[in-house]
Structure formats: structure tokens, C-alpha cells
Design an enzyme around this catalytic site. Structure first.
Site, short mmCIF file in Angstrom:
data_model
loop_
_atom_site.label_atom_id
_atom_site.label_comp_id
_atom_site.label_asym_id
_atom_site.label_seq_id
_atom_site.Cartn_x
_atom_site.Cartn_y
_atom_site.Cartn_z
N GLU A 6 16.43 16.48 -5.16
CA GLU A 6 16.91 16.06 -3.83
C GLU A 6 16.12 16.78 -2.75
OE1 GLU A 6 21.11 16.65 -3.41
OE2 GLU A 6 21.57 15.13 -4.92
N LYS A 23 -3.67 -19.28 4.62
CA LYS A 23 -3.32 -18.69 3.32
C LYS A 23 -1.89 -19.06 2.92
CE LYS A 23 -1.43 -14.26 3.09
NZ LYS A 23 -1.43 -12.82 3.33
N ASP A 39 -4.87 -14.71 7.69
CA ASP A 39 -3.67 -15.55 7.64
C ASP A 39 -3.15 -15.74 9.05
OD1 ASP A 39 -2.28 -13.18 8.28
OD2 ASP A 39 -1.78 -12.79 6.19
N ASP A 93 -7.18 -7.25 9.40
CA ASP A 93 -5.79 -7.40 8.95
C ASP A 93 -5.05 -6.10 9.23
OD1 ASP A 93 -3.61 -8.70 7.92
OD2 ASP A 93 -4.39 -8.95 5.90
N ASP A 101 16.85 19.73 -8.64
CA ASP A 101 17.12 18.41 -9.23
C ASP A 101 16.38 17.28 -8.52
OD1 ASP A 101 18.43 18.27 -6.84
OD2 ASP A 101 20.43 17.96 -7.68
N ARG A 127 7.57 -5.44 5.57
CA ARG A 127 7.23 -6.79 5.13
C ARG A 127 8.46 -7.69 4.95
NH1 ARG A 127 2.58 -4.75 1.13
NH2 ARG A 127 3.88 -2.91 1.37
C1 R5P Z 1 0.38 -10.18 5.10
O1 R5P Z 1 1.07 -10.84 5.86
C2 R5P Z 1 -0.31 -8.92 5.53
O2 R5P Z 1 -0.82 -9.01 6.83
C3 R5P Z 1 -1.41 -8.58 4.55
O3 R5P Z 1 -2.37 -9.61 4.59
C4 R5P Z 1 -0.89 -8.44 3.16
O4 R5P Z 1 0.27 -7.67 3.11
C5 R5P Z 1 -1.96 -7.81 2.30
O5 R5P Z 1 -1.49 -7.73 0.99
P1 R5P Z 1 -2.48 -7.82 -0.23
O6 R5P Z 1 -3.58 -6.85 0.00
O7 R5P Z 1 -1.62 -7.48 -1.42
O8 R5P Z 1 -2.97 -9.24 -0.32
#
Ligand code: R5P
Length: 311
Positions: free
Chosen positions: A40, A192, A169, A218, A38, A96
Site C-alpha cells: 500500500e 481510421k 484520425d 497525434d 504489503d 480514453r
Molecule cells: C486515438 O484516438 C488516439 O489519438 C491515438 O491515435 C491512439 O490512442 C493511439 O493508439 P495506438 O498507438 O495503440 O494505435
């Protein structure tokens, strides 16, 4: 002591687990990680782990089964009398939502930390957390390592002149500053604003990029919009070339189109998450973090310091 080291994996990223095992010179632990008819999740450890120092390699991003497999495997190893269970999370999912910044939102990363601890993990090894304060959500020892040595080695080998590192960012500024120092590069910051859960807008660019070769660093790519919007702005401001270095290639399906159209020469990610089938027209490069994670596991097992992995 080395004999007691056992490395297990769920279905999230078996290839990475195999590579880690190859680095450590051990066979992957024998376990069935499947499902009942099922759907699980069903787990059975197929070897004796009494007194063993066990590690479970499992990134916990989507689908949610990855997280549940990890929890059930931890429980199975605890009940099989493993001496210690370490959750190895090359990518810590559910990171996040890490603070209550709006009404009626969860702090999912704290919830996941609670779940992993309650299941019986005694240690966590993870890499490039979305925000480093997530470490404090765990009341068990946590080793937080960085993919930086792998990405830095790659970009150093390219000998890119006039290099500027860009943080896309404010959240990634500290990380970008560390990269700029190691790469002997100047630093710029994209201011950003998140307009929607899946979109962003560039408000400002702080720093000089005209005539510079740029690498944007990033922690994660999801839709690719953060990177693509930053790249468009950098191009407008006269950047000569734009490359990207990201630890976790979480690529949502839409990322292929967004990144494919962006003025980016190269997107470099690690294999902390399983590679997605993405066609970026030869722009995508994946580096392995298996040796880094393998070495961290070896040192944890031998009760040695991990500090030298950070240089
Ligand atoms: C945001 O704070 C993270 O460091 C990434 O910049 C973000 O999660 C990236 O997401 P996406 O590719 O959807 O812009």
C-alpha cells in the site's frame, strides 16, 4: 512570494520533476513516497508547507499506483496546510474512456477528475488532453497547455520541403490543422476505424500526399498501430518520407516491433511520460517539455497569464 513555491513529485516521473525544478531554480520538495511492506502506498511530506503554493508533478498513466500516489500526496499537502495544491499532469491518464459510446462502459476520465478534486487539488495543469472536453470534467480551474511549441520548433529546424501534416484520425484533426498552419504545410486526414481496442484499419485518405514529405501528429502512441497503419497507407499513396510527432510516448511493449517495421523515418515524442526502453533503430527522438511546464508553473504561481505559452 517566490519562496512559497514548492514542487513535489511521486514516483511516476521524477526526472521530469527534477528538470522542472532546475528550470524554476528551486529544490524539489522533500517527501517520502513509498509503500508499506504489503504494497500500500505511503506518503510523508518532510518539510513545512504551511501557506505554500504547492505543485505535484505526476503523470497519471499506468500503473495505477501513479494515480493513487498523486491522490495521497494531494491529501498529505492539504492536511499539512499548504495554501494551494496544483496537480501537474504532464499526461492525463484514463482519458480514453471519456464518453459513454457503448453500453456498460465507464467515463473513467470524469471519475479521475472527481478523484483529483475530492482529494483536495485546487488547480490542474495538464498537457495535450486526449479530448479537450475533459477540461469540463473538472469544476476547479484547469490550465490546458500544448506541447506544440516544442514539436513545432523541432520540425521547423529541419526545414522539410513540400511538407504535409497528416491527422491519423478525425479526433486529431483539430490538432493537426494547428500544426499545419504553424508549419506552413498542407493538411491531409486518415479516416481510421477502430476494429479492436488495440487495432485500427484505414478506411480512406483525404488529401494529397504524393511526392510530399509527411509528418503525422497525434496526442499519444500506445501500440503504434494507428501510426503504422497510417504510414503504410501514406507510402502506398506516394508520400516521399514519413515522420511522426506525438506528445505522449505511452509505448506499449508491442510498439517497438510495430513502429520498427513501419515505413517511418523518425518518431518524435516528448518526455511527458518517462522514456521507455525502446529500440527503434535510431528513429526515436525525445524532446523535453520541462521548460514549458516549468514556465506554466511559474506563471500560475505569479498569477500571470499563460496565453503566450500557446504561440
Ligand atoms: C486515438 O484516438 C488516439 O489519438 C491515438 O491515435 C491512439 O490512442 C493511439 O493508439 P495506438 O498507438 O495503440 O494505435
Amino acid at each position: 512570494m517566490v519562496d512559497s513555491l514548492r514542487v513535489f513529485a511521486g514516483n511516476a516521473h521524477p526526472r521530469l520533476a527534477e528538470q522542472i525544478c532546475a528550470y524554476l531554480g528551486v529544490d524539489r520538495g522533500e517527501a517520502e513516497v513509498g509503500a508499506f511492506p504489503d504494497g500500500e502506498i505511503r506518503v510523508k511530506i518532510n518539510e513545512n508547507v504551511r501557506g505554500c503554493d504547492t505543485f505535484i508533478v505526476q503523470p497519471t498513466g499506468a500503473p495505477a499506483e501513479n494515480l493513487v500516489e498523486l491522490l495521497v500526496m494531494i491529501d498529505a499537502l492539504r492536511r499539512a496546510s499548504a495554501r494551494r495544491v496544483t496537480a501537474v499532469l504532464p499526461y492525463f491518464g484514463y482519458a480514453r474512456q471519456d464518453r459513454k459510446d457503448q453500453p456498460r462502459v465507464p467515463i473513467s476520465s470524469k471519475l479521475v477528475a472527481n478523484l483529483i478534486t475530492t482529494a483536495g487539488a485546487e488547480r490542474v495543469l495538464t498537457m495535450d488532453l486526449h479530448s479537450s472536453q475533459i477540461q469540463g470534467f473538472f469544476d476547479i480551474p484547469l490550465d490546458h497547455i500544448f506541447a506544440a511549441p516544442v514539436l513545432i520548433e523541432y520540425f521547423q529546424s529541419k526545414e522539410i520541403p513540400n511538407l504535409t501534416v497528416v491527422a491519423p484520425d478525425v479526433g486529431s484533426l483539430k490538432m493537426a490543422r494547428a500544426y499545419s498552419k504553424r508549419l506552413n504545410a498542407s493538411l491531409a486526414l486518415v479516416d481510421k476505424r477502430r476494429t479492436r481496442v488495440d487495432d485500427t484499419e484505414v478506411m480512406n485518405l483525404i488529401g494529397e500526399v504524393e511526392g510530399r514529405n509527411v509528418v503525422i501528429f497525434d496526442d499519444v502512441i500506445s501500440t503504434g498501430r494507428t501510426i503504422a497503419r497510417a504510414a503504410v497507407e501514406l507510402k502506398k499513396r506516394g508520400a516521399t518520407s514519413i515522420r511522426v510527432g506525438v506528445t505522449h510516448g505511452g509505448f506499449a511493449p508491442v510498439a517497438q516491433e510495430i513502429l520498427g517495421e513501419a515505413p517511418i523515418e523518425e518518431v518524435v515524442v516528448t518526455d511527458s511520460l518517462p522514456p521507455k526502453s525502446m529500440d527503434l533503430g535510431g528513429k526515436l527522438q525525445t524532446l523535453t517539455v520541462s521548460r514549458l511546464l516549468g514556465e506554466a508553473i511559474r506563471r500560475i504561481h505569479e498569477e500571470r497569464s499563460l496565453s503566450s505559452l500557446f504561440v
